[in-house]
Design a protein around this motif. Structure first.
Motif, PDB file in Angstrom:
ATOM      1  N   GLN A  48      -3.147   1.327  -3.621  1.00 42.62           N
ATOM      2  CA  GLN A  48      -3.792   0.606  -4.695  1.00 42.62           C
ATOM      3  C   GLN A  48      -5.001  -0.070  -4.183  1.00 42.62           C
ATOM      4  O   GLN A  48      -4.740  -0.819  -3.299  1.00 42.62           O
ATOM      5  N   LYS A  67      -8.170  -1.501  -9.121  1.00 38.38           N
ATOM      6  CA  LYS A  67      -7.681  -0.221  -9.543  1.00 38.38           C
ATOM      7  C   LYS A  67      -6.091  -0.205  -9.713  1.00 38.38           C
ATOM      8  O   LYS A  67      -5.617  -1.086  -9.051  1.00 38.38           O
ATOM      9  N   GLU A  68      -5.627   0.600 -10.479  1.00 33.43           N
ATOM     10  CA  GLU A  68      -4.215   0.995 -10.416  1.00 33.43           C
ATOM     11  C   GLU A  68      -3.534   1.734  -9.360  1.00 33.43           C
ATOM     12  O   GLU A  68      -4.125   2.418  -8.661  1.00 33.43           O
ATOM     13  N   ARG A  69      -2.232   1.309  -9.253  1.00 30.02           N
ATOM     14  CA  ARG A  69      -1.640   1.876  -8.054  1.00 30.02           C
ATOM     15  C   ARG A  69      -1.429   3.524  -8.441  1.00 30.02           C
ATOM     16  O   ARG A  69      -1.376   3.843  -9.467  1.00 30.02           O
ATOM     17  N   GLU A  70      -1.536   4.318  -7.328  1.00 31.28           N
ATOM     18  CA  GLU A  70      -1.763   5.821  -7.334  1.00 31.28           C
ATOM     19  C   GLU A  70      -0.937   6.325  -6.485  1.00 31.28           C
ATOM     20  O   GLU A  70      -0.794   6.024  -5.241  1.00 31.28           O
ATOM     21  N   GLU A  93     -13.467   5.563   0.593  1.00 33.45           N
ATOM     22  CA  GLU A  93     -12.618   5.292  -0.596  1.00 33.45           C
ATOM     23  C   GLU A  93     -11.256   5.666  -0.311  1.00 33.45           C
ATOM     24  O   GLU A  93     -10.410   5.491  -1.284  1.00 33.45           O
ATOM     25  N   ALA A 123      -7.469   0.845   0.862  1.00 34.03           N
ATOM     26  CA  ALA A 123      -6.346   0.422  -0.153  1.00 34.03           C
ATOM     27  C   ALA A 123      -5.108  -0.325   0.528  1.00 34.03           C
ATOM     28  O   ALA A 123      -5.077  -0.082   1.712  1.00 34.03           O
TER      29      ALA A 123
END
Length: 121
Positions: free
Chosen positions: A39, A43-46, A88, A91
């Protein structure tokens, strides 16, 4: 009670590598699928990667060819080898497992507390 404890996060320069570990503790009878999610701020957890008890793997398109998930069933541990890291990829990384443990009626989903990975440019 089952706990997942992640380790291995930190600060790395772009192009570098890190290896995350996640160990499950408790009175565990069996672990089915295990995985890594992340995450990023705002942003949302992916999903990053998953691995089944039969060692079948699945990766997000954004990490294919750079990250490798593996597991050591004897140690109830899942790993994430991260190479060619990019900014990128920054997280909080969470591990996840479906665990059958003492007092559980069936497999339950368990999450770790997260470990921060920061990739500088």
């Amino acid at each position: 009670q089952v706990q997942l404890v992640e380790s291995g996060g930190g600060l790395v320069q772009a192009g570098g590598s890190l290896r995350l570990s996640c160990a499950a503790s408790g009175i565990i009878f069996s672990i089915n699928a295990m995985g890594w999610y992340r995450q990023a701020p705002g942003k949302e957890r992916e999903l990053v990667a998953t691995i089944t008890s039969g060692d079948s793997t699945n990766y997000a398109d954004s990490v294919k060819g750079r990250f490798t998930i593996s597991r050591d069933n004897a140690k109830n541990t899942v790993y994430l080898q991260m190479n060619s890291l990019k900014p990128e990829d920054t997280a909080v990384y969470y591990c996840n497992a479906y665990v059958l443990a003492r007092w559980y009626q069936s497999y339950l989903e368990v999450w770790g507390q997260g470990t921060l990975v920061t990739v500088s440019s």
